[in-house]
Design a protein around this motif. Structure first.
Motif, PDB file in Angstrom:
ATOM      1  N   ARG A 110     -26.011 -42.838 -15.692  1.00 20.56           N
ATOM      2  CA  ARG A 110     -26.037 -44.060 -16.869  1.00 20.56           C
ATOM      3  C   ARG A 110     -26.050 -43.649 -18.364  1.00 20.56           C
ATOM      4  O   ARG A 110     -25.900 -44.727 -18.976  1.00 20.56           O
ATOM      5  CB  ARG A 110     -27.561 -44.497 -16.601  1.00 20.56           C
ATOM      6  N   LYS A 122     -28.223 -48.923 -25.358  1.00 21.57           N
ATOM      7  CA  LYS A 122     -27.362 -49.366 -24.321  1.00 21.57           C
ATOM      8  C   LYS A 122     -27.661 -48.849 -22.823  1.00 21.57           C
ATOM      9  O   LYS A 122     -27.176 -48.995 -21.948  1.00 21.57           O
ATOM     10  CB  LYS A 122     -25.757 -48.980 -24.881  1.00 21.57           C
ATOM     11  N   ASP A 124     -30.437 -48.382 -19.870  1.00 17.02           N
ATOM     12  CA  ASP A 124     -31.591 -49.022 -19.228  1.00 17.02           C
ATOM     13  C   ASP A 124     -32.674 -48.157 -19.052  1.00 17.02           C
ATOM     14  O   ASP A 124     -32.587 -47.116 -18.267  1.00 17.02           O
ATOM     15  CB  ASP A 124     -31.002 -49.758 -17.878  1.00 17.02           C
ATOM     16  N   ILE A 212     -19.600 -45.934 -22.208  1.00 20.35           N
ATOM     17  CA  ILE A 212     -20.571 -46.838 -21.612  1.00 20.35           C
ATOM     18  C   ILE A 212     -20.261 -48.176 -21.897  1.00 20.35           C
ATOM     19  O   ILE A 212     -20.609 -49.148 -21.218  1.00 20.35           O
ATOM     20  CB  ILE A 212     -22.094 -46.515 -22.458  1.00 20.35           C
ATOM     21  N   ASP A 213     -19.495 -48.643 -22.997  1.00 19.00           N
ATOM     22  CA  ASP A 213     -19.159 -49.844 -23.026  1.00 19.00           C
ATOM     23  C   ASP A 213     -17.976 -50.327 -21.938  1.00 19.00           C
ATOM     24  O   ASP A 213     -17.967 -51.649 -21.532  1.00 19.00           O
ATOM     25  CB  ASP A 213     -18.396 -50.338 -24.402  1.00 19.00           C
ATOM     26  N   GLN A 216     -20.254 -50.496 -18.611  1.00 18.98           N
ATOM     27  CA  GLN A 216     -20.970 -51.649 -18.684  1.00 18.98           C
ATOM     28  C   GLN A 216     -20.438 -53.203 -18.768  1.00 18.98           C
ATOM     29  O   GLN A 216     -20.994 -54.165 -18.892  1.00 18.98           O
ATOM     30  CB  GLN A 216     -22.237 -51.717 -19.645  1.00 18.98           C
TER      31      GLN A 216
END
Length: 225
Positions: A110, A122, A124, A212-213, A216
């Motif tokens: 993650r 960003k 969770d 991560i962008d 996600q």
């Protein structure tokens, strides 16, 4: 002696043995193998027995897997105290390193290592709460026992194994105690880490699988520069 590594910005497994080599002043060369781009998998498979990085090459010997590389270096250079000299501490350090190798999978997936980035908010927090709790418990107990600044006082292979976790905590500004935050600062202050970081910040390459962008869905693959 040469170590084959991946892109410094992203390759957490490459960082670990590289820190051991650099910090303990073991003479070596490094070579970066791309983790993205046309034909990168095939190129990597031609150089690595596992098709992954890191790989340590010492003469005719090619040693894959981070833990195996670190153990090889510890045996080859017993005077360097790559693992703590005290037998009990050494056992705890190896236990912690093995836990890192096999665990913390949610935090690792993650919150991928990305040294150039700053991505607060960003990740969770509910998803990674269990791994963060274990970081607090494990690091906290070892730092309390040793007095710091590293897990067993002086920098060791155990710290090298957890260095990428420290970077994740900073990149994503994950909530941690003051004790853990202080340990993150100690990792970043290590000259060997500073050397790696400086080179990572100069890299031009983007690996979508570790952004991560992209992961996600906020940014399309191939659009980050």
């Amino acid at each position: 002696m040469k170590i084959l590594i991946g892109n410094r910005n992203y390759s957490s497994w490459s960082l670990r043995p590289w820190l051991v080599l650099r910090h303990f002043e073991i003479p070596f060369e490094d070579e970066v193998l791309m983790l993205s781009g046309s034909g990168w998998r095939e190129a990597l498979q031609r150089r690595s027995p596992t098709g992954k990085v890191p790989v340590l090459i010492d003469g005719e010997l090619a040693v894959a897997e981070t833990i195996a590389i670190i153990e090889y270096l510890a045996e080859k250079f017993p005077d360097r105290a790559i693992w703590p000299r005290d037998q009990g501490d050494r056992a705890l350090a190896r236990s912690a390193a093995a836990e890192m190798h096999a665990g913390f999978s949610t935090l690792r997936s993650r919150a991928p290592m990305n040294l150039r980035a700053s991505h607060p908010g960003k990740v969770d927090l509910d998803a990674v709460a269990g791994d963060l709790h274990r970081v607090e418990t494990l690091w906290g107990s070892l730092l309390e026992k040793s007095g710091g600044p590293y897990l067993f006082g002086a920098f060791s292979a155990a710290d090298a194994m957890f260095a990428p976790v420290a970077t994740r905590l900073r990149t994503y500004e994950l909530p941690v105690s003051d004790r853990v935050a202080g340990y993150v600062e100690a990792i970043y202050a290590l000259p060997a880490f500073q050397d790696w970081l400086a080179k990572a910040l100069q890299e031009p390459w983007v690996v979508d699988d570790d952004e991560i962008d992209v992961i996600q869905g906020r940014v399309a693959p191939g659009t980050l520069a």
